[in-house]
Design an enzyme around this catalytic site. Structure first.
Site, PDB file in Angstrom:
ATOM      1  N   TYR A  75    -142.476 -49.273  31.536  1.00  0.00           N
ATOM      2  CA  TYR A  75    -141.959 -49.350  32.910  1.00  0.00           C
ATOM      3  C   TYR A  75    -143.071 -49.112  33.937  1.00  0.00           C
ATOM      4  O   TYR A  75    -142.960 -49.509  35.084  1.00  0.00           O
ATOM      5  CB  TYR A  75    -140.835 -48.338  33.141  1.00  0.00           C
ATOM      6  CG  TYR A  75    -139.586 -48.572  32.308  1.00  0.00           C
ATOM      7  CD1 TYR A  75    -139.381 -49.766  31.631  1.00  0.00           C
ATOM      8  CD2 TYR A  75    -138.613 -47.590  32.203  1.00  0.00           C
ATOM      9  CE1 TYR A  75    -138.252 -49.969  30.854  1.00  0.00           C
ATOM     10  CE2 TYR A  75    -137.472 -47.789  31.424  1.00  0.00           C
ATOM     11  CZ  TYR A  75    -137.305 -48.993  30.756  1.00  0.00           C
ATOM     12  OH  TYR A  75    -136.177 -49.186  29.987  1.00  0.00           O
ATOM     13  N   LYS A 102    -141.722 -47.084  17.029  1.00  0.00           N
ATOM     14  CA  LYS A 102    -141.698 -48.388  16.343  1.00  0.00           C
ATOM     15  C   LYS A 102    -143.095 -48.569  15.734  1.00  0.00           C
ATOM     16  O   LYS A 102    -143.813 -49.538  16.021  1.00  0.00           O
ATOM     17  CB  LYS A 102    -141.346 -49.478  17.376  1.00  0.00           C
ATOM     18  CG  LYS A 102    -141.027 -50.828  16.796  1.00  0.00           C
ATOM     19  CD  LYS A 102    -139.693 -50.904  16.076  1.00  0.00           C
ATOM     20  CE  LYS A 102    -139.531 -52.279  15.455  1.00  0.00           C
ATOM     21  NZ  LYS A 102    -138.453 -52.321  14.453  1.00  0.00           N
ATOM     22  N   ASP A 131    -134.942 -48.894  15.926  1.00  0.00           N
ATOM     23  CA  ASP A 131    -133.787 -49.722  15.557  1.00  0.00           C
ATOM     24  C   ASP A 131    -132.869 -48.967  14.598  1.00  0.00           C
ATOM     25  O   ASP A 131    -131.644 -48.985  14.728  1.00  0.00           O
ATOM     26  CB  ASP A 131    -134.231 -51.074  14.971  1.00  0.00           C
ATOM     27  CG  ASP A 131    -135.406 -50.961  14.020  1.00  0.00           C
ATOM     28  OD1 ASP A 131    -136.043 -49.889  13.971  1.00  0.00           O
ATOM     29  OD2 ASP A 131    -135.706 -51.935  13.300  1.00  0.00           O
ATOM     30  N   ASP A 191    -134.491 -44.600  27.290  1.00  0.00           N
ATOM     31  CA  ASP A 191    -133.561 -45.166  28.272  1.00  0.00           C
ATOM     32  C   ASP A 191    -132.347 -45.754  27.555  1.00  0.00           C
ATOM     33  O   ASP A 191    -131.186 -45.473  27.880  1.00  0.00           O
ATOM     34  CB  ASP A 191    -134.315 -46.257  29.051  1.00  0.00           C
ATOM     35  CG  ASP A 191    -133.538 -46.762  30.250  1.00  0.00           C
ATOM     36  OD1 ASP A 191    -132.476 -46.177  30.562  1.00  0.00           O
ATOM     37  OD2 ASP A 191    -133.979 -47.746  30.863  1.00  0.00           O
ATOM     38  N   ASP A 204    -128.340 -43.882  26.831  1.00  0.00           N
ATOM     39  CA  ASP A 204    -127.076 -44.505  27.276  1.00  0.00           C
ATOM     40  C   ASP A 204    -126.119 -44.687  26.096  1.00  0.00           C
ATOM     41  O   ASP A 204    -124.917 -44.471  26.225  1.00  0.00           O
ATOM     42  CB  ASP A 204    -127.337 -45.861  27.942  1.00  0.00           C
ATOM     43  CG  ASP A 204    -127.453 -45.715  29.456  1.00  0.00           C
ATOM     44  OD1 ASP A 204    -127.628 -44.567  29.915  1.00  0.00           O
ATOM     45  OD2 ASP A 204    -127.369 -46.730  30.164  1.00  0.00           O
TER      46      ASP A 204
END
Ligand code: NAD
Length: 356
Positions: free
Chosen positions: A142, A191, A223, A247, A251
């Site tokens: 980001y 990852k 994942d 992020d 959620d």
């Protein structure tokens, strides 16, 4: 203990829910013999109306001077027409940057009394959901370079994902320390099978584990983690991860608890500085009706006690009071079973305060 808490009531239901969190903090003061000073800080739409800016410089300074910041929520349709640079949310971003908040802590917890609200299967929820996601907040993709290019009639876009070892150490330390305050288990999510930044992440966390022999460390690909959160959330205590993975996972984690009005969060910076707020917004649709659920904000105040003021016993007392009130069957409208009689925002605050 004498401490100063900056209080941002904000917009919509913000003032109502913050008032109930203050009621709880005052009760904690009386019960445990502390003295907190509350400094009103204006931010968001209400600050635009009053000062013409969503976060006037002197308000930012006030927040900086405080030991911790408690926030309701900001924004609402009234300020939709305000210029982009001065939107209520801009105030929030400026405040986060101004306080140097680089770690976001979001618990995913289900009170057994509200188990039916979870979209997960009953037998999965019955094993318990009580974990914390520690997300890096100021680095990663980001904040990397963003570029869109045209070449030979083809458009391509690039976003750069970069982490320094120093940034990783800083956030991993928050993860280890949080695990020490909980059940001493840390799962680092990356990852590393694909990304260099993740390989550095994993190497750094592995090295740091030697300094925390009391914390059990594991590593998981993002994942797989997304699957495990819905398959077997009981396995997690603290998850630490980079900005974008955090992020998305946070959620997902809040969704499995089933109630947006119940979830607190903390954003932490250097030296114990922190800002505490519920994860929901200003809910303009229910503002001023005394029907909002104040529990997310009250649990944010509990996190404030735990993480910025180091008052674990007091934080435990607040969380236990919330559980006790739910156990007695009290509910605000958003978590009420059909046909049952809900209590208002003020009443819910009163009931929780009585249990401390
Ligand atoms: P929202 O979270 O405010 O509301 C979503 C839904 O959840 C609404 O139906 C609302 O009534 C309900 N809800 C939220 N909190 C509740 C509570 N405590 N008790 C009972 N019901 C609750 O999200 P939105 O409607 O998308 O956004 C409204 C405003 O809030 C927007 O201006 C948005 O920009 C702002 N916002 C602010 C923050 C923040 O201050 N950190 C975060 C998200 C959104």
């Amino acid at each position: 203990m004498e401490k100063t808490i900056a209080v941002i009531r904000g917009d919509g239901i913000g003032p109502e829910i913050v008032e109930q969190a203050l009621r709880i903090l005052r009760r904690v003061e009386a019960r445990f013999g502390h003295r907190f000073t509350y400094e009103d800080v204006w931010m968001g739409g209400c600050a635009i109306d009053r000062y013409g800016s969503s976060l006037p410089d002197e308000m930012l300074e006030k927040a900086r001077q405080a030991d911790a910041v408690l926030l309701g929520a900001v924004g609402g349709p009234k300020w939709d027409g305000v210029s982009k640079e001065n939107r209520p949310e801009r105030g929030l971003l400026r405040l986060r940057a101004g306080l140097g908040l680089y770690a976001n802590l979001r618990p995913a917890q289900i009170f057994p009394q509200l188990a039916a609200a979870s979209p997960l299967r009953e037998d999965i929820v019955a094993r318990g959901i009580d974990f914390l996601i520690v997300r890096e907040l100021t680095g990663g993709i980001y904040f990397g370079e963003h570029r869109t290019e045209e070449k030979d009639g083809e458009t391509s876009a690039t976003d750069v994902l970069s982490y320094s070892e120093k940034e990783i150490r800083r956030i991993a330390r928050q993860g280890f320390e949080a695990a020490r305050k909980r059940r001493h288990k840390l799962c680092s999510v990356d990852k590393a099978n694909v990304l260099d930044s993740s390989r550095l992440w994993r190497k750094t966390v592995t090295e740091m584990a030697a300094d925390y022999p009391d914390v059990e460390v594991s590593h998981m690909y993002v994942d797989n983690c997304a699957m495990q959160i819905v398959r077997n959330p009981a396995q997690f205590d603290v998850i630490v991860t980079e900005n974008m993975f955090g992020d998305i996972l946070s959620d997902e984690a809040s969704m499995i608890t089933g109630s947006i009005g119940m979830i607190p969060s903390a954003s932490l910076g250097e030296g114990g500085r922190g800002m505490y707020e519920p994860i929901h917004g200003s809910a303009p649709d229910i503002a001023g009706q005394d029907i909002a659920n104040p529990i997310g904000t009250i649990l944010s105040a509990a996190m404030l006690l735990r993480y910025s003021l180091n008052l674990a016993q007091e934080a435990d007392a607040v969380e236990a009071a919330v559980a006790a009130v739910l156990e007695e069957g009290w509910r605000t409208a958003d978590i009420c079973a059909p046909g049952a009689e809900p209590v208002g925002c003020m009443k819910m605050g009163e009931l929780i305060a009585e249990h401390i």
